[in-house]
Design an enzyme around this catalytic site. Structure first.
Site, PDB file in Angstrom:
ATOM      1  N   LYS A 204      -1.855  17.336  21.081  1.00 33.97           N
ATOM      2  CA  LYS A 204      -2.762  16.516  20.269  1.00 33.97           C
ATOM      3  C   LYS A 204      -4.134  16.388  20.911  1.00 33.97           C
ATOM      4  CE  LYS A 204       0.660  13.639  17.960  1.00 33.97           C
ATOM      5  NZ  LYS A 204       0.998  12.289  17.516  1.00 33.97           N
TER       6      LYS A 204
ATOM      7  N   LYS B  33       3.896   8.413   8.594  1.00 32.37           N
ATOM      8  CA  LYS B  33       3.455   9.583   9.343  1.00 32.37           C
ATOM      9  C   LYS B  33       2.452   9.166  10.407  1.00 32.37           C
ATOM     10  CE  LYS B  33       5.843  12.409   6.766  1.00 32.37           C
ATOM     11  NZ  LYS B  33       6.828  11.382   6.385  1.00 32.37           N
ATOM     12  N   ASP B  34       2.318  10.004  11.404  1.00 35.45           N
ATOM     13  CA  ASP B  34       1.495   9.703  12.555  1.00 35.45           C
ATOM     14  C   ASP B  34       0.027   9.514  12.196  1.00 35.45           C
ATOM     15  OD1 ASP B  34       0.929   9.416  15.292  1.00 35.45           O
ATOM     16  OD2 ASP B  34       0.328  11.508  15.423  1.00 35.45           O
ATOM     17  N   LYS B  35      -0.670   8.718  13.001  1.00 34.92           N
ATOM     18  CA  LYS B  35      -2.111   8.560  12.813  1.00 34.92           C
ATOM     19  C   LYS B  35      -2.858   9.773  13.346  1.00 34.92           C
ATOM     20  CE  LYS B  35      -6.104   5.725  13.928  1.00 34.92           C
ATOM     21  NZ  LYS B  35      -6.605   4.450  14.489  1.00 34.92           N
TER      22      LYS B  35
ATOM     23  N   GLU C 231       4.892   9.753  14.368  1.00 35.38           N
ATOM     24  CA  GLU C 231       4.612  10.846  13.450  1.00 35.38           C
ATOM     25  C   GLU C 231       5.839  11.430  12.797  1.00 35.38           C
ATOM     26  OE1 GLU C 231       4.912  11.405  16.643  1.00 35.38           O
ATOM     27  OE2 GLU C 231       5.893  13.315  16.912  1.00 35.38           O
TER      28      GLU C 231
END
Length: 689
Positions: free
Chosen positions: A28, A228-230, A471
């Site tokens: 990420k 869901k992930d940021k 996520e």
């Protein structure tokens, strides 16, 4: 009570499946390096592919036209004359005329003439109920003790009334959906609009909060299968109650980092857990390894053997106050401590939030703190709103947190115990074979034995709205009864019907069975350290009692589904290495037609040299040279020495992985198996320095 950020070992994450060496890679490094597409229960990958709006039905158009046209009430007024005197008829005519030319919340009620005849008043009430559905009537005291009057006013839920405060908020909040303005919904159209939500660097609740505010509808009107992930680019299905597709589509011009499309009307809204899982496309940048063979061997091993199915760090919160510690306080019945842990200052938050937390801790000023706290801090605001009404009632304050959010804390503690049990299972008995005392699903329960899109794991729900880093963590609603679970015996081992992939461990609860080997004691030992009993409850609040939870089961080992990987070399540090749904749409639509809903990132495309391994799980997979067109984006990478196939001094290696995981499985744990390093945000931030 700020403490250091969580490390993996703090929550029981310690072991690996393979003994292969790890390598350096940045997880990420940019949110576009982590792409998540929801997978529905039929195995379809959810993608944003169209902004087109479904054609409205004839009935829908006719009702919209009727709603926008002034209605003639002549015949109804004529009927009313048979019940009322001239003065009341005149009052009603003026009231209706004023209503036709203004907003309903600005029109004052009218009071009809005194009436001492109860049966006549009943007839009047019935007349309005049958003929003016957007009006309501009630009876009030008249000018003298023996008379009553009928009051006529606009129904606060009627199509003409747009006033948000015309009815008590508590009356609106008890309804399952926010139905304001939807009374004339066509009978032949599903009550829910389903659409695909595409978002960049925003969590699900945040994105829906923005959309809801623009629509003027409450959050409870939205349904989704999982958060869901940021820090990612993600696409998922959403439903909203009685909203027009055309209205939602019109928001695309104003939304930033969010797009909505693929509209259709359906009869039922989405619920948590109504998905198979997620499809991940993850790019690890700045790869450094002993050799290229090390990377290839590790990627192949992940495809063949999978990873330990730990609950990732996201399960326990991204802040310095772990959610499982709050859960432990709840299980002990320490309500004030739990509230303090939710509200107290913590490390790593934005200055404005830190100031608000410190202000409350120092002043105990609820009203002043609420003015400072951002609206997306749902748990904190709910607690403070409750304390404002009932100071000192900490249990009530905790129950004011939305249920899916408050239960996250207890579920997080269950996950904490499960992780420690999984680590003990691997350390004591290895990763290659089943042993006596292990739990498995019975083979005669055929559903889900394969590797297709059927999940047999029954993991507890956790919809983490306070921390936006989950996520790949969804609720799995498949219920497995104990009759489907068996304890391995020596005879079972000799028969050879079960493999290491079949081993499961329980999430603690009152209706689960535990292994009959040494792993079972781990649950009780770790709970005892937190002064918690898994068999007795110290308070009578059922939802915060682990003995009142049924529990569930979870696979210890998980293989990625439809696993692919490829090595890329790149020199442009500002260029994404994977295409998002929006990028793909940009290639299939004329740019002039598309600019209004998306910045033309694809105009900067350049070729990348890449070494592609299309399928890593086979020994005979072939390498091939390919040219990928990928869009450009932000942020610079480290300039470290790395393995590369280019003579350029700045050339670096990236590893791109694509795979599907069932719900409640963590992609970060798959990455951890590759890198053999921590997946914590703090660690990967150091790689960017």
């Amino acid at each position: 009570m700020a403490v250091k950020a969580l490390d993996e070992s703090d929550v029981g994450i310690s072991c690996y499946i393979s003994n292969l060496p790890g390598f350096r890679g940045i997880l990420k490094q940019r949110y576009s390096d982590f792409i998540v597409n929801e997978v529905d229960r039929e195995g379809n990958v959810v993608q944003l592919s169209s902004f087109d709006v479904p054609e409205e039905s004839v009935e829908e158009k006719r009702e919209q036209t009727t709603e926008a046209t002034n209605i003639s009430y002549a015949s109804l007024i004529e009927s009313f004359k048979s019940l009322a005197g001239d003065a009341d008829v005149e009052r009603l005519e003026e009231f209706l005329n004023e209503l036709s030319s203004s907003c309903g919340d600005s029109v004052s009620p009218i009071v009809l003439s005194p009436d001492s005849d109860k049966s006549h008043r009943t007839a009047m009430h019935n007349f309005f109920r049958e003929n003016f559905k957007f009006l309501v009537t009630d009876t009030i005291d008249g000018p003298d003790a023996s008379s009553k009057c009928i009051r006529v006013r606009v129904d606060s839920d009627g199509p003409r009334n747009k006033g948000r405060n015309s009815r008590k908020r508590k009356d609106r909040d008890y309804k399952p959906f926010d139905s304001r303005g939807s009374e004339n919904w066509p009978a032949n159209v599903g009550k829910f609009l389903r659409f695909h939500l595409y978002k960049e660097n925003k969590d699900t609740q945040e994105a829906l909060g923005v959309i809801g505010k623009m629509l003027g509808t409450q959050p409870k009107s939205f349904g989704f299968a999982g958060t869901k992930d940021k820090r990612a680019v993600s696409t998922q299905r959403i439903t909203v109650f009685k909203q027009r597709a055309s209205r939602l589509a019109s928001l695309n011009d104003r939304l930033i980092g969010i797009k909505v499309g693929d509209f259709c009307y359906v009869k039922e809204g989405l619920l948590l857990g109504q998905l198979f899982g997620n499809r991940f496309t993850i790019t690890l940048r700045g790869i450094i390894a002993d050799s290229e063979d090390t990377i290839k061997a590790s990627a192949d091993a992940l495809g063949k053997h999978g990873f330990i199915n730990y609950f990732g760090l996201q399960r326990f919160g991204s802040g310095s106050v772990p959610t499982h510690l709050i859960g432990a306080a709840l299980l002990r019945g320490e309500w004030k401590l739990a509230v303090d842990m939710i509200l107290d200052p913590r490390d790593g938050e934005r200055n404005a939030i830190t100031k608000a937390r410190e202000y409350y801790k120092n002043s105990n000023d609820v009203e002043g703190t609420l003015k400072q706290l951002p609206r997306h801090m749902v748990a904190e605001r709910a607690v403070l709103q409750s304390l404002k009404k009932a100071p000192g009632n900490y249990l009530q304050a905790l129950k004011a947190i939305p249920r899916t959010l408050r239960m996250m804390y207890v579920h997080s503690y269950q996950s904490y115990l499960w992780n420690h049990a999984a680590t003990t299972r691997v350390q004591k008995y290895g990763t290659e074979q089943v042993v006596v005392g292990d739990l498995v699903y019975r083979k005669d329960n055929a559903a889900g034995n394969g590797t297709g899109f059927v999940s047999r794991d029954c993991s507890v729900s956790c919809n983490n709205g306070e921390n936006s880093s989950n996520e790949d963590e969804e609720m799995d609603v498949h219920e497995e009864r104990n009759s489907h679970v068996k304890v391995m015996t020596a005879e079972d081992l000799e028969a050879g019907c079960y493999t290491i992939d079949d081993v499961i461990l329980p999430m603690p609860g009152s209706r689960v069975v535990y292994p009959t080997n040494d792993v079972a004691q781990v649950y009780h030992d770790w709970a005892k350290k937190d002064a918690i009993s898994l068999t007795e409850c110290v308070h009578n609040v059922k939802e915060f009692s682990i003995t009142n939870m049924t529990g569930s089961y979870r696979r210890v080992f998980q293989k990625p589904i439809n696993f692919e990987w490829e090595l890329l070399t790149y020199t442009d540090r500002s260029k994404p290495l994977a295409e998002t749904d929006l990028d793909k749409m940009g290639k299939t639509r004329p740019i002039d037609d598309f600019k209004q809903v998306n910045a033309p990132r694809w105009e900067k495309e350049e070729n990348l040299d890449c070494i592609r391994q299309p399928e890593s799980s086979g020994d005979d997979a072939k390498l091939e040279i390919a040219n990928d067109e990928t869009p450009g984006d932000e942020v610079e990478l480290l300039q470290d020495e790395s393995i590369c196939t280019s003579n350029s001094q700045d050339s670096q290696i990236a590893l791109k992985l694509s795979f599907t995981l069932p719900s409640s499985c963590y992609a970060t744990m798959a990455i951890r198996e590759l890198l053999k390093t921590s997946t914590s945000v703090a660690y990967h931030k150091t790689l960017n320095q």
